[in-house]
Every structure is written in C-alpha cells, then in structure tokens.
Design a protein around this motif. Structure first.
Motif, mmCIF file in Angstrom:
data_model
loop_
_atom_site.group_PDB
_atom_site.id
_atom_site.type_symbol
_atom_site.label_atom_id
_atom_site.label_comp_id
_atom_site.label_asym_id
_atom_site.label_seq_id
_atom_site.Cartn_x
_atom_site.Cartn_y
_atom_site.Cartn_z
ATOM 1 N N UNK A 1 0.783 -1.262 -0.106
ATOM 2 C CA UNK A 1 -0.119 0.050 0.091
ATOM 3 C C UNK A 1 0.734 1.208 -0.082
ATOM 4 N N UNK A 2 0.868 2.006 -1.118
ATOM 5 C CA UNK A 2 1.597 3.419 -0.989
ATOM 6 C C UNK A 2 0.975 4.435 -0.089
ATOM 7 N N UNK A 3 2.206 4.856 0.626
ATOM 8 C CA UNK A 3 1.535 5.990 1.636
ATOM 9 C C UNK A 3 1.178 7.599 1.078
ATOM 10 N N UNK A 4 1.570 7.407 -0.272
ATOM 11 C CA UNK A 4 1.199 8.850 -0.634
ATOM 12 C C UNK A 4 0.006 9.002 -1.371
ATOM 13 N N UNK A 5 -0.392 10.482 -1.566
ATOM 14 C CA UNK A 5 -1.749 10.837 -2.052
ATOM 15 C C UNK A 5 -1.910 10.164 -3.555
ATOM 16 N N UNK A 6 -2.987 9.825 -4.002
ATOM 17 C CA UNK A 6 -2.917 9.209 -5.442
ATOM 18 C C UNK A 6 -2.503 10.699 -6.534
ATOM 19 N N UNK A 7 -2.510 11.581 -5.896
ATOM 20 C CA UNK A 7 -2.304 12.828 -6.856
ATOM 21 C C UNK A 7 -0.827 12.816 -6.756
ATOM 22 N N UNK A 8 -0.022 12.438 -5.923
ATOM 23 C CA UNK A 8 1.429 12.649 -5.987
ATOM 24 C C UNK A 8 2.055 11.503 -6.875
ATOM 25 N N UNK A 9 1.094 10.204 -7.258
ATOM 26 C CA UNK A 9 1.647 9.214 -8.066
ATOM 27 C C UNK A 9 1.238 9.406 -9.530
ATOM 28 N N UNK A 10 -0.040 9.940 -9.625
ATOM 29 C CA UNK A 10 -0.561 10.278 -10.995
ATOM 30 C C UNK A 10 -0.968 11.296 -11.146
ATOM 31 N N UNK A 11 -0.915 12.128 -12.205
ATOM 32 C CA UNK A 11 -1.641 13.736 -12.386
ATOM 33 C C UNK A 11 -2.658 13.425 -13.485
ATOM 34 N N UNK A 12 -3.636 14.470 -13.667
ATOM 35 C CA UNK A 12 -4.611 14.642 -14.512
ATOM 36 C C UNK A 12 -4.157 14.565 -15.987
ATOM 37 N N UNK A 13 -4.571 13.622 -16.796
ATOM 38 C CA UNK A 13 -4.003 13.771 -17.994
ATOM 39 C C UNK A 13 -3.088 12.553 -18.499
ATOM 40 N N UNK A 14 -2.459 11.813 -17.272
ATOM 41 C CA UNK A 14 -1.588 10.956 -17.528
ATOM 42 C C UNK A 14 -2.147 9.786 -18.145
ATOM 43 N N UNK A 15 -1.440 8.990 -18.734
ATOM 44 C CA UNK A 15 -1.894 7.686 -19.750
ATOM 45 C C UNK A 15 -1.547 6.560 -18.742
ATOM 46 N N UNK A 16 -2.513 5.574 -18.252
ATOM 47 C CA UNK A 16 -2.085 4.507 -17.586
ATOM 48 C C UNK A 16 -2.794 3.324 -18.020
ATOM 49 N N UNK A 17 -1.969 2.316 -17.815
ATOM 50 C CA UNK A 17 -2.554 0.638 -18.271
ATOM 51 C C UNK A 17 -3.169 0.364 -16.767
ATOM 52 N N UNK A 18 -4.187 -0.309 -17.172
ATOM 53 C CA UNK A 18 -5.121 -0.646 -16.182
ATOM 54 C C UNK A 18 -5.719 -2.182 -16.627
ATOM 55 N N UNK A 19 -6.383 -2.835 -15.433
ATOM 56 C CA UNK A 19 -7.094 -4.071 -15.845
ATOM 57 C C UNK A 19 -8.281 -3.879 -15.329
ATOM 58 N N UNK A 20 -9.340 -4.541 -16.028
ATOM 59 C CA UNK A 20 -10.991 -4.650 -15.583
ATOM 60 C C UNK A 20 -10.935 -5.408 -14.405
ATOM 61 N N UNK A 21 -11.681 -5.027 -13.303
ATOM 62 C CA UNK A 21 -11.693 -5.780 -12.107
ATOM 63 C C UNK A 21 -13.198 -6.211 -11.676
ATOM 64 N N UNK A 22 -14.116 -5.388 -12.073
ATOM 65 C CA UNK A 22 -15.639 -5.570 -11.846
ATOM 66 C C UNK A 22 -16.248 -4.564 -12.459
ATOM 67 N N UNK A 23 -17.646 -5.178 -12.886
ATOM 68 C CA UNK A 23 -18.545 -4.095 -13.405
ATOM 69 C C UNK A 23 -19.812 -4.206 -12.825
ATOM 70 N N UNK A 24 -20.449 -3.288 -12.016
ATOM 71 C CA UNK A 24 -21.610 -3.279 -11.385
ATOM 72 C C UNK A 24 -22.613 -2.749 -12.194
ATOM 73 N N UNK A 25 -23.379 -3.023 -13.092
ATOM 74 C CA UNK A 25 -24.311 -2.382 -13.894
ATOM 75 C C UNK A 25 -25.432 -1.668 -12.946
ATOM 76 N N UNK A 26 -26.077 -2.318 -12.155
ATOM 77 C CA UNK A 26 -27.205 -1.923 -11.252
ATOM 78 C C UNK A 26 -26.626 -0.663 -10.839
ATOM 79 N N UNK A 27 -25.373 -0.647 -9.920
ATOM 80 C CA UNK A 27 -24.876 0.733 -9.388
ATOM 81 C C UNK A 27 -24.177 1.603 -10.294
ATOM 82 N N UNK A 28 -23.993 1.234 -11.297
ATOM 83 C CA UNK A 28 -23.097 1.919 -12.262
ATOM 84 C C UNK A 28 -21.761 2.279 -11.860
#
Length: 552
Positions: free
Chosen positions: A412-439
């Motif tokens: 677990x990173x101790x830093x704030x997410x904003x310290x790790x990534x900035x708005x506009x950064x491109x990042x690779x991710x993986x789909x973990x879950x899709x909750x259609x009812x709660x969107x």
C-alpha cells in the motif's frame, strides 16, 4: 280746545305718548357690533346704500357689495337686506355695515349645520394650490390631492372650473378653515353600487369586462361596478412570463367567475377555464416509454421543464440527463427554447406530472460494457480526475472507471494518489468488476503484476537495518521508497526531538537514508520504518533470529 278735549278724553296726551315710546325703546334689544341685522334701504348714493336697521343711527354699505356677475346693481330704495354690523365710524357717526361678511357668516352657519349632519355640499374648483385644489363652497375650502378621487389624479388643471359634490372632513369656523373630500363620496357610492352589483355576480358565469390594471401577479378586470382579479396562473394553461403578454389596459375580455367572497367582496376570475383542459385525455396522447420532443421552457437546479404542448409540461430531472455525467447545473447543457428529445418515464394525469428522461434516448452504455470490456481486460486510459480514495480513468464520454487506492500497488502506497499520477497521465489498467445496477466500473493497476508482498516478507525483517530514498515529506512524517513499488512510512514522533518541529528543514527529497524496519502489516500490506541510529538495527539474518526467538 276741542282737539285737546278729544285727546284728553282718549287719554293719549303727547307727553304720555312720548313716555310710552321711550319705555318701549328701552325694552327693545339694540343690535351689537358683530351681529347680522336686517335693514331697509332708505337712500341710494352713487357709491353707498344707506340702511336703516332700527339703531340709533343709520349705516352704509358700498354698492360694490351688491354688484352681480356683470357688475350691475339691482338694489333700490325700500329693499330689505341682511348686513353685518361692523362698527360705528366716529367721524361720520354712521354704522359701517357689510353685505359680503353677512353672506359669508350665513354660509359658515350653513356649512356647520351640514357638517354636523354629515351632509353634502356642492362647490366649484377654483385653482390648483400646494398639496391639492382650492374649492368655492360659498367660502374657500381646501381639497387635498389624496381626497380628489379614488385613484391618483396627475393632471389637476383639468378639474379647474368644474363643479362637484363634496363631504366636509374638517371645519373650524373661528379660524376660517375647511377641508373637503370628493373621494369619500365616490367610495360611498362605489361601496353601495358594489354591494348591489355583487348580488348579480354568480360563480361559474362567463361575463365580459374591461382590463383596469395590470400587475406582476395578475390583471384587475372591471365587471361593471365590481372589480375581479384574474391571477396569472388562471390566464392560460401554458406558461407566461408576465400578464401583459395576454392582456392590455382598456381591452375588453371575457372571463369566468371562479369564486365570490361576499364578506370581503373579492372576486376571482379565470380565462384559461374558457378553454378545454389540455390534461384531459393526456394518457391517450402520451404513453410511458414513448419518445417525445419538447421545448425547454424553464430551468431549475433540479432539472428542466419541457413543453410537450400548450399547457402540458414534463420534468427531466438532473439524474435523468446523462448516464454517467453528474449534471449539477442543467443550464450548463441546456438553454431556454432548445428542442429536446426525451422518453416518458412516468405519467400521472391526476397529479398533472410527467417524468421524462433524456439519457434514455441513447443506449445505456452499461448494458454493453461487459461485452466490450470483460473482467480481466487490459487497456490504457487517461486519468480524468484524482481523489483521496483513488483516481478515475476515462473509458468514453459516458463512463469513467475507478482505480481505488487499494488497487494501486501490492504494498500500500503511503502517498496521495495525486502524488503518484496527474490528471492527463496515460495509464495501463485491468478490469476488475462491472456493477451495472449501481453503475460502477472498477479498475486495477497492481493486478497487472504478481503480488510482491510474499517477496517483501522474504526480503525484509522487523528490526532489520536497510537503505531507502526519501520520496515525500509531510506533516505527519516522511515516506521512504525501499525499492520500486515498495514504500515505508516514518512517523514524525519517531524523529529525534530536534527534527520534529520542522521536518522540511532537516529532510530533502531523494535523500538516501538508513532506516530500520519497525513492522510488516500482512493484512494491510503496510511497512512502518524508523530512522537508524547507532546501536539500533541489525542485519537481516540477526533480525530474523530475533523474531524467531520471540516466537519461541
């Protein structure tokens, strides 16, 4: 002698007659200065009329006081006149009399009597004065501007020379002041006429009237002795901005009498009630699930009202404007007059409510999301926004996926997410879950690699002395990177006292530090550290032996 004998026989000697006359004159009450007396014209001169008013001397009155409107004098000897006894002129020995003052006193007496009986006087407007008008009611009276008419009068000059009836409000004979009112009589007449007219006004009738006044909240209509209020909500089945859009002052209008209050005299009128109610049969023209087009006629904080037809509106709530975007101000995406396509979500004719949805016109992107992005799918996306609990990755215009802070790294990173990534950064991710009812669309970053925590437990031991790089300094402590993707936290309370007050002055970013592992939290995947000092910390092997010894 014969004559004397005849007088004596009658008992009427000259001496006896004089005594009787003198006695009678004493008994008779003489006129006093300030009285109105009746006298007879005994002589006419070019300038004066000589009056005998049974006083010890005659009196004179200027002929000008008897002049008519054209200056003619119709007075002649023998005429009887009422005059005012002013005084005795010591030089001439004659009484000074005045017909003008006598007439004025008579008028005042008459006005006093009328005032006491609450009667009415007639007068002519003489001229405009400060605050109102001067009126001749036999004497000059004051007519205040507020008492001229029921409604304010702006052009007072038009009333000069006209005759009206007045009611006396105040009268002071001694000071010669009198105040009159025309308004009081008009209100009295109107009240009587109104009561009579109200008896002929019946609820449900359609009558004709004239628009008298227009306000922001409605129109006042003269029904012939009775004024009725046509409220703005009863003018049209549709929406209007101001009553002047429908009516003009002076125009004739047909209205329906909605309600009559005999006690207050208020009459409520309706105009839209003369036309069919557009909500009647609305369920036949509109069905739930059907698509419609409507014009935006009102925007609020909670949604937009669309006019489907004249008098029928539906509401698009902010929650029904977009599948994913949180619309906070409808005015940001819609404008008055826009033609909008929507779907009928709910129809309530009895409550005169129609609920509409704009987003339902488009396919629900959540319906096809699982097909396009099955769980485990990897893709690259742009960071749209960062929060304390993670950041959002843009998938499309409608849907964003959330990478929770717990899914950023296996340790677990101790830093704030904003310290790790900035708005506009491109990042690779993986789909973990899709909750259609709660969107909700959950994404992860750490799942792209294997869990390194088991390896961390092998590489680091509690009490072990290790090296790291300072990556963040905060109010509560500092964060040290032990290796790529592995961070530990040193609390400020573990600093030497001289460094606790202002950590920023004693620590520099990217500085190499010797630290000691204080704990390895397996459940939270957290590492806490401490600053290394002489005599503290040991090698990995020694640290592991100590841990085994404690467990034994």
């Amino acid at each position: 002698m014969t004559s004397d004998n005849s007088l004596e026989s009658k008992g009427d000697s000259p001496k006896e007659n004089f005594a009787e006359l003198f006695e009678n004159s004493l008994k008779r009450e003489l006129a006093q200065e300030g009285d109105i007396v009746t006298g007879t014209v005994i002589k006419m001169t070019p300038d004066y009329a000589v009056i005998d008013f049974s006083y010890k001397c005659e009196g004179t009155v200027p002929l000008s006081e008897f002049a008519g409107a054209r200056g003619e004098v119709a007075l002649k000897e023998g005429d009887t006149v009422d005059v005012y006894f002013e005084m005795i002129d010591e030089e001439t020995g004659l009484a000074v009399l005045s017909k003008t003052k006598a007439d004025a006193l008579k008028v005042w007496d008459n006005l006093v009597e009328i005032s006491e009986k609450e009667g009415v006087v007639e007068g002519t407007v003489l001229c405009k004065v400060k605050g109102g008008l001067s009126v001749d009611v036999g004497v000059k009276a004051f007519l205040p501007g507020s008492q001229i008419d029921i409604r304010p009068v702006t052009q007072l000059d038009r009333l000069v020379g006209k005759k009206f009836k007045f009611k006396i409000l105040k009268l002071n004979k001694r000071k010669g002041n009198i105040i009159v009112s025309r308004r009081a009589l008009l209100e009295q007449d109107r009240g009587a006429y109104r009561e009579e007219s109200l008896q002929n006004v019946r609820e449900g009738e359609v009558v004709a009237g004239h628009v008298k006044n227009i306000t922001d909240y409605g129109v006042f209509v003269d029904l012939g002795g009775v004024d009725g209020l046509l409220h703005i909500t009863d003018m049209t089945w549709g929406r209007i901005g101001h009553p002047s859009e429908v009516c003009k002052i002076g125009s004739e209008i047909k209205v329906k009498i909605l309600k009559v209050d005999p006690e207050s005299g208020k009459v409520s009128l309706g105009l839209k009630q003369l036309l069919p109610d557009p909500w009647e049969g609305v369920e036949k023209r509109y069905v739930e699930g059907g698509k419609i087009k409507g014009k935006v006629v009102n925007l609020t904080d909670y949604g937009a009202f669309l006019e489907l037809e004249r008098g029928v509106e539906g509401l698009v709530h902010v929650s029904e404007m977009s599948w994913n975007k949180k619309v906070r101000q409808p005015s940001k995406i819609l404008s008055l007059g826009d033609l909008v396509e929507a779907v009928i979500l709910d129809l309530d004719p009895a409550g005169r409510r129609i609920s509409l949805g704009m987003k339902q016109v488009l396919p629900n992107p959540w319906e096809t999301l699982a097909e396009k992005y099955p769980i485990g799918t990897k893709f690259k996306g742009e960071v749209k926004n960062t929060t304390d609990f993670g950041f959002f990755i843009g998938l499309s215009e409608e849907i964003d996926g959330l990478v929770h802070i717990s899914d950023l790294s296996w340790v677990k990173p101790w830093r704030h997410p904003q310290e790790l990534y900035k708005k506009g950064d491109t990042l690779e991710v993986v789909v973990l879950n899709i909750d259609k009812d709660n969107e909700r669309f959950s994404l992860g970053v750490k799942q792209l690699t294997e869990d390194i925590w088991p390896q961390v437990q092998k590489e680091y031991a509690v009490g072990e002395k290790v090296k790291g790089t300072l990556v963040s300094v905060g109010e509560k402590g500092v964060i040290v990177e032990l290796q790529e993707g592995v961070e530990g936290f040193i609390a400020k309370t573990d600093f030497p006292e001289e460094k606790q007050a202002n950590p920023e002055e004693h620590f520099k970013l990217k500085e190499k530090l010797d630290v000691v592992v204080h704990s390895l939290d397996e459940r939270e995947h957290k590492i806490t550290l401490g600053l290394h000092c002489k005599g503290a910390g040991s090698s990995k092997e020694e640290a592991k032996k100590k841990v085994k010894g404690k467990k034994a």
